[in-house]
Scaffold this motif. Structure first.
Motif, PDB file in Angstrom:
ATOM      1  N   PHE A  50       0.842  -1.195   0.000  1.00  0.00           N
ATOM      2  CA  PHE A  50       0.000   0.000   0.000  1.00  0.00           C
ATOM      3  C   PHE A  50       0.876   1.245   0.000  1.00  0.00           C
ATOM      4  CE2 PHE A  50      -1.887   3.379   2.612  1.00  0.00           C
ATOM      5  CZ  PHE A  50      -3.069   3.618   1.940  1.00  0.00           C
ATOM      6  N   TRP A  51       1.879   1.272   0.858  1.00  0.00           N
ATOM      7  CA  TRP A  51       2.760   2.446   0.953  1.00  0.00           C
ATOM      8  C   TRP A  51       3.676   2.558  -0.253  1.00  0.00           C
ATOM      9  CZ3 TRP A  51       1.047   5.861   4.057  1.00  0.00           C
ATOM     10  CH2 TRP A  51       0.325   5.495   5.193  1.00  0.00           C
ATOM     11  N   THR A  52       4.031   1.418  -0.852  1.00  0.00           N
ATOM     12  CA  THR A  52       4.822   1.472  -2.092  1.00  0.00           C
ATOM     13  C   THR A  52       4.041   2.168  -3.193  1.00  0.00           C
ATOM     14  OG1 THR A  52       5.976  -0.587  -1.512  1.00  0.00           O
ATOM     15  CG2 THR A  52       6.007   0.082  -3.839  1.00  0.00           C
ATOM     16  N   GLY A  53       2.762   1.810  -3.308  1.00  0.00           N
ATOM     17  CA  GLY A  53       1.917   2.467  -4.311  1.00  0.00           C
ATOM     18  C   GLY A  53       1.776   3.948  -4.041  1.00  0.00           C
ATOM     19  N   ILE A  54       1.588   4.331  -2.777  1.00  0.00           N
ATOM     20  CA  ILE A  54       1.482   5.747  -2.431  1.00  0.00           C
ATOM     21  C   ILE A  54       2.759   6.482  -2.804  1.00  0.00           C
ATOM     22  CG2 ILE A  54       1.305   7.372  -0.511  1.00  0.00           C
ATOM     23  CD1 ILE A  54      -1.345   6.117  -1.142  1.00  0.00           C
ATOM     24  N   ALA A  55       3.919   5.896  -2.499  1.00  0.00           N
ATOM     25  CA  ALA A  55       5.195   6.546  -2.811  1.00  0.00           C
ATOM     26  C   ALA A  55       5.359   6.745  -4.314  1.00  0.00           C
ATOM     27  CB  ALA A  55       6.347   5.706  -2.260  1.00  0.00           C
ATOM     28  N   LEU A  56       4.977   5.740  -5.096  1.00  0.00           N
ATOM     29  CA  LEU A  56       5.092   5.858  -6.556  1.00  0.00           C
ATOM     30  C   LEU A  56       4.236   6.998  -7.096  1.00  0.00           C
ATOM     31  CD1 LEU A  56       5.070   2.103  -7.640  1.00  0.00           C
ATOM     32  CD2 LEU A  56       6.968   3.713  -7.888  1.00  0.00           C
ATOM     33  N   VAL A  57       3.005   7.095  -6.613  1.00  0.00           N
ATOM     34  CA  VAL A  57       2.119   8.117  -7.155  1.00  0.00           C
ATOM     35  C   VAL A  57       2.545   9.508  -6.698  1.00  0.00           C
ATOM     36  CG1 VAL A  57       0.313   8.264  -5.377  1.00  0.00           C
ATOM     37  CG2 VAL A  57      -0.288   8.495  -7.779  1.00  0.00           C
ATOM     38  N   VAL A  58       3.063   9.638  -5.493  1.00  0.00           N
ATOM     39  CA  VAL A  58       3.563  10.941  -5.037  1.00  0.00           C
ATOM     40  C   VAL A  58       4.709  11.395  -5.932  1.00  0.00           C
ATOM     41  CG1 VAL A  58       4.780  12.113  -3.172  1.00  0.00           C
ATOM     42  CG2 VAL A  58       2.768  10.734  -2.651  1.00  0.00           C
ATOM     43  N   VAL A  59       5.611  10.482  -6.272  1.00  0.00           N
ATOM     44  CA  VAL A  59       6.717  10.822  -7.181  1.00  0.00           C
ATOM     45  C   VAL A  59       6.180  11.250  -8.542  1.00  0.00           C
ATOM     46  CG1 VAL A  59       8.685   9.872  -8.452  1.00  0.00           C
ATOM     47  CG2 VAL A  59       8.405   9.361  -6.014  1.00  0.00           C
ATOM     48  N   PHE A  60       5.198  10.504  -9.060  1.00  0.00           N
ATOM     49  CA  PHE A  60       4.599  10.842 -10.348  1.00  0.00           C
ATOM     50  C   PHE A  60       3.986  12.235 -10.332  1.00  0.00           C
ATOM     51  CE2 PHE A  60       0.325  10.335 -12.615  1.00  0.00           C
ATOM     52  CZ  PHE A  60       0.790  10.879 -13.798  1.00  0.00           C
ATOM     53  N   PHE A  61       3.223  12.538  -9.293  1.00  0.00           N
ATOM     54  CA  PHE A  61       2.573  13.841  -9.204  1.00  0.00           C
ATOM     55  C   PHE A  61       3.594  14.972  -9.031  1.00  0.00           C
ATOM     56  CE2 PHE A  61      -1.862  12.299  -7.584  1.00  0.00           C
ATOM     57  CZ  PHE A  61      -2.144  11.844  -8.864  1.00  0.00           C
ATOM     58  N   ILE A  62       4.605  14.740  -8.225  1.00  0.00           N
ATOM     59  CA  ILE A  62       5.611  15.791  -8.010  1.00  0.00           C
ATOM     60  C   ILE A  62       6.382  16.064  -9.293  1.00  0.00           C
ATOM     61  CG2 ILE A  62       7.810  16.284  -6.860  1.00  0.00           C
ATOM     62  CD1 ILE A  62       6.666  15.067  -4.322  1.00  0.00           C
ATOM     63  N   LEU A  63       6.773  15.008 -10.006  1.00  0.00           N
ATOM     64  CA  LEU A  63       7.478  15.211 -11.273  1.00  0.00           C
ATOM     65  C   LEU A  63       6.593  15.930 -12.288  1.00  0.00           C
ATOM     66  CD1 LEU A  63       9.384  11.819 -11.706  1.00  0.00           C
ATOM     67  CD2 LEU A  63      10.351  14.045 -11.117  1.00  0.00           C
ATOM     68  N   THR A  64       5.339  15.560 -12.335  1.00  0.00           N
ATOM     69  CA  THR A  64       4.408  16.230 -13.248  1.00  0.00           C
ATOM     70  C   THR A  64       4.253  17.697 -12.880  1.00  0.00           C
ATOM     71  OG1 THR A  64       3.179  14.173 -13.576  1.00  0.00           O
ATOM     72  CG2 THR A  64       2.070  16.208 -14.187  1.00  0.00           C
ATOM     73  N   ARG A  65       4.166  17.972 -11.590  1.00  0.00           N
ATOM     74  CA  ARG A  65       4.037  19.361 -11.138  1.00  0.00           C
ATOM     75  C   ARG A  65       5.295  20.161 -11.446  1.00  0.00           C
ATOM     76  NH1 ARG A  65       1.441  23.734 -11.078  1.00  0.00           N
ATOM     77  NH2 ARG A  65       1.867  25.117  -9.306  1.00  0.00           N
ATOM     78  N   LEU A  66       6.465  19.544 -11.307  1.00  0.00           N
ATOM     79  CA  LEU A  66       7.717  20.231 -11.643  1.00  0.00           C
ATOM     80  C   LEU A  66       7.768  20.584 -13.123  1.00  0.00           C
ATOM     81  CD1 LEU A  66      10.289  18.197  -9.508  1.00  0.00           C
ATOM     82  CD2 LEU A  66       9.575  20.587  -9.145  1.00  0.00           C
ATOM     83  N   VAL A  67       7.284  19.676 -13.963  1.00  0.00           N
ATOM     84  CA  VAL A  67       7.210  19.983 -15.393  1.00  0.00           C
ATOM     85  C   VAL A  67       6.205  21.105 -15.636  1.00  0.00           C
ATOM     86  CG1 VAL A  67       6.517  19.076 -17.652  1.00  0.00           C
ATOM     87  CG2 VAL A  67       7.925  17.685 -16.125  1.00  0.00           C
ATOM     88  N   GLU A  68       5.102  21.074 -14.922  1.00  0.00           N
ATOM     89  CA  GLU A  68       4.043  22.064 -15.117  1.00  0.00           C
ATOM     90  C   GLU A  68       4.512  23.477 -14.801  1.00  0.00           C
ATOM     91  OE1 GLU A  68      -0.728  22.360 -14.144  1.00  0.00           O
ATOM     92  OE2 GLU A  68       0.582  21.278 -12.751  1.00  0.00           O
ATOM     93  N   ILE A  69       5.366  23.631 -13.799  1.00  0.00           N
ATOM     94  CA  ILE A  69       5.827  24.977 -13.415  1.00  0.00           C
ATOM     95  C   ILE A  69       7.123  25.359 -14.121  1.00  0.00           C
ATOM     96  CG2 ILE A  69       4.693  24.847 -11.173  1.00  0.00           C
ATOM     97  CD1 ILE A  69       7.349  24.173  -9.908  1.00  0.00           C
ATOM     98  N   SER A  70       7.668  24.453 -14.922  1.00  0.00           N
ATOM     99  CA  SER A  70       8.899  24.735 -15.666  1.00  0.00           C
ATOM    100  C   SER A  70       8.561  25.454 -16.973  1.00  0.00           C
ATOM    101  CB  SER A  70       9.620  23.426 -15.966  1.00  0.00           C
ATOM    102  OG  SER A  70       8.956  22.723 -17.013  1.00  0.00           O
ATOM    103  N   PRO A  71       9.584  25.918 -17.707  1.00  0.00           N
ATOM    104  CA  PRO A  71       9.322  26.532 -19.017  1.00  0.00           C
ATOM    105  C   PRO A  71       8.628  25.600 -20.000  1.00  0.00           C
ATOM    106  CG  PRO A  71      11.533  27.079 -18.260  1.00  0.00           C
ATOM    107  CD  PRO A  71      10.999  26.046 -17.310  1.00  0.00           C
ATOM    108  N   PHE A  72       8.696  24.282 -19.744  1.00  0.00           N
ATOM    109  CA  PHE A  72       8.055  23.327 -20.652  1.00  0.00           C
ATOM    110  C   PHE A  72       6.573  23.128 -20.348  1.00  0.00           C
ATOM    111  CE2 PHE A  72      12.523  21.895 -20.793  1.00  0.00           C
ATOM    112  CZ  PHE A  72      12.736  22.003 -22.154  1.00  0.00           C
ATOM    113  N   GLY A  73       6.130  23.643 -19.196  1.00  0.00           N
ATOM    114  CA  GLY A  73       4.757  23.395 -18.797  1.00  0.00           C
ATOM    115  C   GLY A  73       3.743  23.869 -19.810  1.00  0.00           C
ATOM    116  N   ASP A  74       3.889  25.110 -20.265  1.00  0.00           N
ATOM    117  CA  ASP A  74       2.942  25.635 -21.249  1.00  0.00           C
ATOM    118  C   ASP A  74       3.027  24.872 -22.569  1.00  0.00           C
ATOM    119  OD1 ASP A  74       1.858  27.528 -19.579  1.00  0.00           O
ATOM    120  OD2 ASP A  74       3.249  29.116 -20.184  1.00  0.00           O
ATOM    121  N   LYS A  75       4.242  24.424 -22.910  1.00  0.00           N
ATOM    122  CA  LYS A  75       4.391  23.677 -24.160  1.00  0.00           C
ATOM    123  C   LYS A  75       3.690  22.314 -24.079  1.00  0.00           C
ATOM    124  CE  LYS A  75       8.752  25.952 -25.347  1.00  0.00           C
ATOM    125  NZ  LYS A  75      10.190  25.792 -25.623  1.00  0.00           N
TER     126      LYS A  75
END
Length: 378
Positions: A50-75
């Motif tokens: 259960f916690w492994t799955g939570i850790a994976l999704v947190v990483v996915f969301f954080i990486l996606t958010r980092l892309v979203e706020i980067s210069p590539f986000g709008d692209k």
């Protein structure tokens, strides 16, 4: 148009996380007893997978958010807008047609209220579904269609436990709200129509995902019958991680624009893949969900309306997931306790609680007195 490598990171991360097989709604394909005592929440929290799955999704969301706020986000958004643009410009037509088609399909199947497990012998219910479909094709009668959907849910209370019907309340209310808001002349209210769909679906997914934690044994017959579903993972590894995937992707539909669009795309892949092993019943039953997911993926709104000042911060992602888990788990286990008591429903399963008996289409068949689902045949 942005190049492929500019949108590769979030999609690659998302694809890696959702490398889970398709998973159908268990009540449509396997025996169950709604009132049976759920697995203790302490057992769920003590599961390392259960916690492994939570850790994976947190990483996915954080990486996606980092892309979203980067210069590539709008692209990345521009690329998604380019792909989905033709449908976005006709999105209201698309939603109305798909909702109407869903009710035509359940009318044609017959014998159900809203989903395959909510069966009814009342023939007039099917004609009400056809009337709902007809009302959708005129903006003047769309609110009547919304009222009709809520009426179907209320009618089902005559035959099914209220706790069982909570599985379908949020999604039905979301679709009904859309049908009432879309023809509104008040643009302030009308602007929330797609948001109502998204929230209804997100809540429905998060609620229904809890079955995988509360009743993992309901899923065992499916794993036995279709072992390829787990991609070789042990069942007690796969089931909790699949539950985490469904819950967190539903949660993702409520977060920032890129996270919700990629969560929708990931869920589209999962639900579409379910059609092959589970067939027409799954396609019809999940038709509304898949249609709304496409609408979320097409949504070009880049504004976060609910708690925007909170969601911009990366630490809010794990905090938000934790809060959602506490709220939904407390609601699920707490309401089950309130409805059925600490011992739960321990008598023999009835037709309403055990959807399938032995036949070619549902080969799981009846279970023993000590098992789950239908009572023995002798």
């Amino acid at each position: 148009m942005p190049s492929r490598h500019q949108i590769g990171l979030p999609l690659a991360v998302g694809a890696a996380f959702v490398a889970f097989p398709a998973w159908a709604h268990v009540k449509w394909f396997a025996p169950y007893i709604v009132g049976a005592p759920p697995q203790a929440i302490s057992t769920v929290l003590g599961d390392p997978w259960f916690w492994t799955g939570i850790a994976l999704v947190v990483v996915f969301f954080i990486l996606t958010r980092l892309v979203e706020i980067s210069p590539f986000g709008d692209k990345v958004h521009d690329a998604l807008d380019w792909v989905t643009g033709p449908l976005w410009r006709r999105l209201d037509d698309y939603v109305r047609v798909t909702v109407g088609a869903f009710f035509v399909a359940v009318f044609a199947v017959g014998g159900v209220y809203l989903t395959p497990d909510l069966k009814t012998p009342a023939e007039w219910v099917s004609w009400l579904q056809l009337l709902i479909a007809a009302c959708i094709f005129s903006r003047k009668t769309m609110p009547l269609a919304g009222i009709g959907i809520l009426a179907l849910w209320l009618l089902a209370i005559r035959d099914y436990d209220l706790f069982h019907l909570f599985d379908y309340l949020a999604l039905g209310a979301g679709v009904a709200a859309y049908l009432m808001l879309e023809p509104s002349k008040n643009e302030g209210w009308r602007s929330h129509r797609f948001e109502a769909l998204r929230w209804g679906l997100a809540i429905a997914l998060m609620w229904s995902s809890l079955e995988k934690f509360a009743y993992p044994d309901w899923f065992y017959p499916l794993v036995v019958e279709k072992p390829f579903l787990t991609f070789g993972m042990p069942r007690d590894v796969f089931i909790p991680m699949a539950g985490v995937a469904e819950f967190t992707m539903g949660f993702g539909l409520l977060w920032t624009p890129l996270i919700r669009r990629l969560s929708a795309i990931a869920l589209i892949v999962i639900f579409t893949a379910a059609v092959w092993p589970f067939g027409r019943v799954d396609l019809i039953g999940h038709g509304l969900i898949m249609a709304i997911l496409v609408a979320v993926a097409c949504d070009q709104c880049r504004v976060t309306r609910f708690l925007p000042s909170l969601k911009v911060h990366l630490p809010a992602i794990p905090a938000g997931i934790a809060t959602a888990l506490v709220v939904f788990a407390t609601g699920y286990w707490g309401l089950h306790l309130a409805f059925y008591g600490a011992e739960g429903f321990t008598g023999p399963a009835t037709v309403e609680r055990a959807t399938h008996s032995h036949n070619a289409e549902q080969p799981h068949g009846p279970m023993s007195d000590t098992g789950i689902g239908a009572p023995p045949t002798k």
